[in-house]
Design a protein around this motif. Sequence first.
Motif, PDB file in Angstrom:
ATOM      1  N   THR A   1       0.723  -1.121   0.008  1.00 27.45           N
ATOM      2  CA  THR A   1      -0.018   0.047   0.061  1.00 27.45           C
ATOM      3  C   THR A   1       0.701   1.408  -0.071  1.00 27.45           C
ATOM      4  O   THR A   1       0.701   2.097  -0.721  1.00 27.45           O
ATOM      5  CB  THR A   1      -0.936  -0.146   1.190  1.00 27.45           C
TER       6      THR A   1
ATOM      7  N   TRP B   1       2.285   1.650  -3.578  1.00 24.75           N
ATOM      8  CA  TRP B   1       1.585   2.247  -4.496  1.00 24.75           C
ATOM      9  C   TRP B   1       1.251   3.718  -4.265  1.00 24.75           C
ATOM     10  O   TRP B   1       1.148   4.459  -5.095  1.00 24.75           O
ATOM     11  CB  TRP B   1       0.194   1.545  -4.145  1.00 24.75           C
TER      12      TRP B   1
ATOM     13  N   GLU C   1       1.896   6.805  -6.875  1.00 29.35           N
ATOM     14  CA  GLU C   1       0.951   7.588  -7.252  1.00 29.35           C
ATOM     15  C   GLU C   1       1.416   9.208  -7.008  1.00 29.35           C
ATOM     16  O   GLU C   1       1.016   9.905  -8.092  1.00 29.35           O
ATOM     17  CB  GLU C   1      -0.412   7.414  -6.589  1.00 29.35           C
TER      18      GLU C   1
ATOM     19  N   THR D   1      -5.523   5.682  -2.203  1.00 25.10           N
ATOM     20  CA  THR D   1      -4.570   4.537  -2.468  1.00 25.10           C
ATOM     21  C   THR D   1      -5.228   3.201  -2.411  1.00 25.10           C
ATOM     22  O   THR D   1      -5.278   2.336  -3.177  1.00 25.10           O
ATOM     23  CB  THR D   1      -3.308   4.539  -1.784  1.00 25.10           C
TER      24      THR D   1
ATOM     25  N   HIS E   1      -5.975   0.626  -5.289  1.00 20.65           N
ATOM     26  CA  HIS E   1      -4.956  -0.448  -5.242  1.00 20.65           C
ATOM     27  C   HIS E   1      -5.494  -1.249  -3.806  1.00 20.65           C
ATOM     28  O   HIS E   1      -4.239  -1.442  -3.131  1.00 20.65           O
ATOM     29  CB  HIS E   1      -3.666   0.253  -5.247  1.00 20.65           C
TER      30      HIS E   1
ATOM     31  N   TRP F   1     -11.666  -4.621  -5.833  1.00 19.59           N
ATOM     32  CA  TRP F   1     -11.012  -3.921  -7.074  1.00 19.59           C
ATOM     33  C   TRP F   1     -12.072  -3.132  -7.925  1.00 19.59           C
ATOM     34  O   TRP F   1     -11.723  -1.971  -8.345  1.00 19.59           O
ATOM     35  CB  TRP F   1      -9.859  -4.598  -7.729  1.00 19.59           C
TER      36      TRP F   1
ATOM     37  N   MET G   1       2.275   2.086 -13.916  1.00 23.56           N
ATOM     38  CA  MET G   1       1.479   1.587 -12.847  1.00 23.56           C
ATOM     39  C   MET G   1       0.862   0.157 -13.138  1.00 23.56           C
ATOM     40  O   MET G   1      -0.447  -0.551 -12.563  1.00 23.56           O
ATOM     41  CB  MET G   1       0.407   2.569 -12.430  1.00 23.56           C
TER      42      MET G   1
ATOM     43  N   GLU H   1      -0.285  -3.584 -12.643  1.00 22.50           N
ATOM     44  CA  GLU H   1      -0.303  -4.513 -11.853  1.00 22.50           C
ATOM     45  C   GLU H   1       0.180  -5.913 -11.992  1.00 22.50           C
ATOM     46  O   GLU H   1       0.268  -6.271 -13.090  1.00 22.50           O
ATOM     47  CB  GLU H   1      -1.672  -4.828 -11.288  1.00 22.50           C
TER      48      GLU H   1
ATOM     49  N   LEU I   1      -2.099  -7.745  -4.586  1.00 26.12           N
ATOM     50  CA  LEU I   1      -2.069  -6.663  -5.681  1.00 26.12           C
ATOM     51  C   LEU I   1      -0.589  -6.036  -5.742  1.00 26.12           C
ATOM     52  O   LEU I   1      -0.481  -4.889  -5.497  1.00 26.12           O
ATOM     53  CB  LEU I   1      -3.096  -5.600  -5.439  1.00 26.12           C
TER      54      LEU I   1
ATOM     55  N   ARG J   1       2.951  -4.594  -7.389  1.00 26.01           N
ATOM     56  CA  ARG J   1       3.359  -4.035  -8.767  1.00 26.01           C
ATOM     57  C   ARG J   1       3.817  -5.107  -9.739  1.00 26.01           C
ATOM     58  O   ARG J   1       4.632  -5.715  -9.154  1.00 26.01           O
ATOM     59  CB  ARG J   1       4.096  -2.922  -8.411  1.00 26.01           C
TER      60      ARG J   1
END
Length: 511
Positions: free
Chosen positions: A314, A317, A321, A364, A368, A399, A484, A486, A492, A494
């Motif tokens: 988390t 991500w 961002e 976020t 994500h 999601w 970005m 996945e 989840l 990256r």
Amino acid sequence: MADFQGYITLFLVLLVSTIVVRAIFKKNRTKVRLPPSPLALPIIGHLHLLAPIPHQALHKLSNRYGPLIHLSLGSVPCVVASSPEIAKEFLKTQEISFLNRPQTAAVDYITYGSADFSFAPYGPYWKFMKKLCMSQLLGGRTLDLLLPVRREELKRFLRVMLKKAEENAAVDVGGKLIILTNSVISRMVMNQRCSEKDGEANEVRKLVTETAELTGKFNLSDYIWFCKNLDLQGFGKRLKEVREKFDTMMERIIKEHEEARKEAKREGDLVKDLLDILLDISEDESSEIRLTRENIKAFILDIFAAGTDTSAITVEWALAELINHPSMMNKAREEIDTVVGKSRLVEESDIVNLPYLQATVKETLRLHPSPLIVRESSEKCTINGYDIPEKTQVFVNVWAIGRDPRHWEEPLEFKPERFLGEEGSRESQLDVRGQHFHLLPFGSGRRGCPGTSLALQVVHTSLASMIQCFEWKLVGGKNGIVDMEEGPGLTLRRAHPLVCVPVARFSPLPI
């Protein structure tokens, strides 16, 4: 010519099988009203439609067939909920019918026959462990007592980043964050860091990663009946290795703890960690339920698996961002500088006064999250006018729900400001703890995540300190933009690691 005839024969067999299966399916549908469903193939059902990334594939299917669809994953009946309204039916209105989680071969084996908490069947043991989690193990008092541990590990992480900054060296941000969260969990659970020198820390992180991978992958033996006793994907050997390594490590740690407890009791100086609390209950003859050795090991595996990956991912991500949105990074940084200043490090107690940071974390978690909530029906029921048979697996696509255009304006855009509406507005009141069904990063209801408070504390303070102390120069990426994409898996990850060079914002840093 022979090859051509063989292909024709195979095609005819598949065609006839499909017609027969659809005829049976159609006959059954007259007795049971199932949700809409795509065309299934013989034997594998809809398994072929879940590649390459299941939650994305399920989102596409729901866009075509509706917010509640029926799938056959091999021989296992499943339904997928992809709207807040349908999710609420499963997780609140008729929650009592969906309090179990599917028992997969990998999970059952690695958790000592589902002796853990996360996957234990709903019943007396699960209720006891839930009460224990909320009152002692992960309750507010315990988290407050362990605040110095979290603060110390965060400072250790920042000092590592400062060293990299002084060397102008690139850092795999996600990898370093996993070390941070793993160390926090390790010290909270057993009052010790895993040793970096003898490779134990790396071994623990590897075990956590492998556990998440093995329990998160589709195993053919769980879904295709004639593969039940076959290990076609080679999971069996890997599962055995992971559990044996974890078991050996935990036996050593428990024995060391037991010896230390005896010594501390003699001296009257016992500072309890989570393992001590579990051992106390296992030794308490008057306890409502006596925990076994396997219960303790499986619960600790739950804590490591749930607390290490998800929080680190988390934060990674969120930072990615903010790098892609420099104006938002500046807003978050200015807020921290104004509220906290530069002479001390941001603290957990500061978070309540940092609304833009909180909004950034919420946004976020919307875009994500851990993508799927998985449950299983314990009895036949009706949802949205459709019959849901007993033993049907349920996938709530969190999601997809976070991208529902009926509930979110510009749903694919990263906009923390959406959570900063006027005080009392719908957006400003949104919470991530499962009360609002279009924002479910931690699940909802009785089987919602019991570690939500801990996760939010770790995520907010980690992200805030990284923003406060460093600029982050992206390595790679096109035109300075973070990719970005996945990766596969339940948490989840990256697809590509976030690699940056940290640059200290001021000197000396308050760490």
